[in-house]
Design a protein around this motif. Structure first.
Motif, PDB file in Angstrom:
ATOM      1  N   THR A  66       4.097   2.091  -4.003  1.00  0.00           N
ATOM      2  CA  THR A  66       5.084   1.352  -3.127  1.00  0.00           C
ATOM      3  C   THR A  66       5.185   0.110  -3.926  1.00  0.00           C
ATOM      4  OG1 THR A  66       4.355   2.483  -1.241  1.00  0.00           O
ATOM      5  CG2 THR A  66       5.441   0.378  -0.935  1.00  0.00           C
ATOM      6  N   GLN A 123       0.835  -1.142   0.042  1.00  0.00           N
ATOM      7  CA  GLN A 123      -0.064  -0.013  -0.069  1.00  0.00           C
ATOM      8  C   GLN A 123       0.850   1.131  -0.061  1.00  0.00           C
ATOM      9  OE1 GLN A 123      -3.724  -0.219   0.049  1.00  0.00           O
ATOM     10  NE2 GLN A 123      -2.817  -2.349  -0.318  1.00  0.00           N
ATOM     11  N   GLY A 124       0.170   2.319  -0.449  1.00  0.00           N
ATOM     12  CA  GLY A 124       0.845   3.677  -0.366  1.00  0.00           C
ATOM     13  C   GLY A 124       1.620   4.092  -1.698  1.00  0.00           C
ATOM     14  N   VAL A 161       7.200   7.740   2.431  1.00  0.00           N
ATOM     15  CA  VAL A 161       6.099   6.935   2.232  1.00  0.00           C
ATOM     16  C   VAL A 161       4.706   7.795   2.675  1.00  0.00           C
ATOM     17  CG1 VAL A 161       4.664   5.052   2.569  1.00  0.00           C
ATOM     18  CG2 VAL A 161       7.023   4.857   2.431  1.00  0.00           C
ATOM     19  N   ARG A 162       3.775   7.916   1.725  1.00  0.00           N
ATOM     20  CA  ARG A 162       2.432   8.759   2.117  1.00  0.00           C
ATOM     21  C   ARG A 162       1.463   7.754   1.532  1.00  0.00           C
ATOM     22  NH1 ARG A 162       5.376  11.056   4.861  1.00  0.00           N
ATOM     23  NH2 ARG A 162       5.773  13.270   4.976  1.00  0.00           N
ATOM     24  N   PHE A 163       0.112   7.967   2.030  1.00  0.00           N
ATOM     25  CA  PHE A 163      -0.748   6.837   1.676  1.00  0.00           C
ATOM     26  C   PHE A 163      -1.729   7.582   1.102  1.00  0.00           C
ATOM     27  CE2 PHE A 163       1.171   4.925   5.316  1.00  0.00           C
ATOM     28  CZ  PHE A 163       1.255   3.871   4.780  1.00  0.00           C
ATOM     29  N   SER A 164      -1.435   8.914   0.370  1.00  0.00           N
ATOM     30  CA  SER A 164      -2.199   9.457  -0.610  1.00  0.00           C
ATOM     31  C   SER A 164      -1.277  10.227  -1.601  1.00  0.00           C
ATOM     32  CB  SER A 164      -3.185  10.484   0.167  1.00  0.00           C
ATOM     33  OG  SER A 164      -3.662  11.389  -1.115  1.00  0.00           O
ATOM     34  N   GLU A 165      -1.405   9.996  -2.642  1.00  0.00           N
ATOM     35  CA  GLU A 165      -0.470  10.575  -3.870  1.00  0.00           C
ATOM     36  C   GLU A 165      -0.339  12.067  -3.884  1.00  0.00           C
ATOM     37  OE1 GLU A 165       0.542  10.160  -8.466  1.00  0.00           O
ATOM     38  OE2 GLU A 165      -1.228   9.158  -7.749  1.00  0.00           O
ATOM     39  N   ARG A 205       0.333  -0.616   7.889  1.00  0.00           N
ATOM     40  CA  ARG A 205      -0.215   0.188   6.784  1.00  0.00           C
ATOM     41  C   ARG A 205       0.261  -0.039   5.517  1.00  0.00           C
ATOM     42  NH1 ARG A 205      -1.002   6.240   8.059  1.00  0.00           N
ATOM     43  NH2 ARG A 205      -2.507   5.675   6.316  1.00  0.00           N
ATOM     44  N   LEU A 206       1.583  -0.398   5.463  1.00  0.00           N
ATOM     45  CA  LEU A 206       2.303  -0.659   4.068  1.00  0.00           C
ATOM     46  C   LEU A 206       1.820  -2.196   3.435  1.00  0.00           C
ATOM     47  CD1 LEU A 206       5.630   0.540   4.478  1.00  0.00           C
ATOM     48  CD2 LEU A 206       4.400   1.570   2.879  1.00  0.00           C
TER      49      LEU A 206
END
Length: 110
Positions: A49, A16-17, A30-34, A81-82
């Protein structure tokens, strides 16, 4: 369930991410929104990712699942989360085995 290279590759595709390179700090983040990256991250460096952990080899059809890139993600300590699950943890521990090199294709939804 046995952990095979197929299972490891599938786990890598489920990460994810997004990863972006912060030019100010010289680190990947790392972010979870572009859209969540700051101005210090060049837009062209932002990669999902699940693609960041693969590196093209000399043959354009083959890619290598890079342990150093997975390690970089694991050092962030946000495994859940990843979505860094047991298959990828095993892959990281088994440095006695060569990195996985695979031919990858984009899947089209059916």
């Amino acid at each position: 369930m046995a952990i095979t290279s197929t299972v490891i590759c599938a786990a890598a595709d489920q990460l994810q991410g997004f990863v972006g390179f912060n030019s100010k700090t010289g680190q990947h983040i790392v972010r979870f929104s572009e859209d969540a990256f700051g101005l210090d991250v060049i837009e062209s460096s932002i990669t999902p990712t699940c693609e960041f952990v693969w590196e093209s080899t000399a043959s354009s059809a083959l890619m290598t699942l890079k342990r150093d890139r997975l390690q970089l993600l694991r050092k962030l300590r946000i495994d859940e989360r990843l979505h860094i699950g047991e298959p990828l943890q095993v892959y990281l521990r088994r440095e006695d085995l060569p990195e996985i090199c695979a031919e990858r294709h984009l899947r089209t939804p059916t």
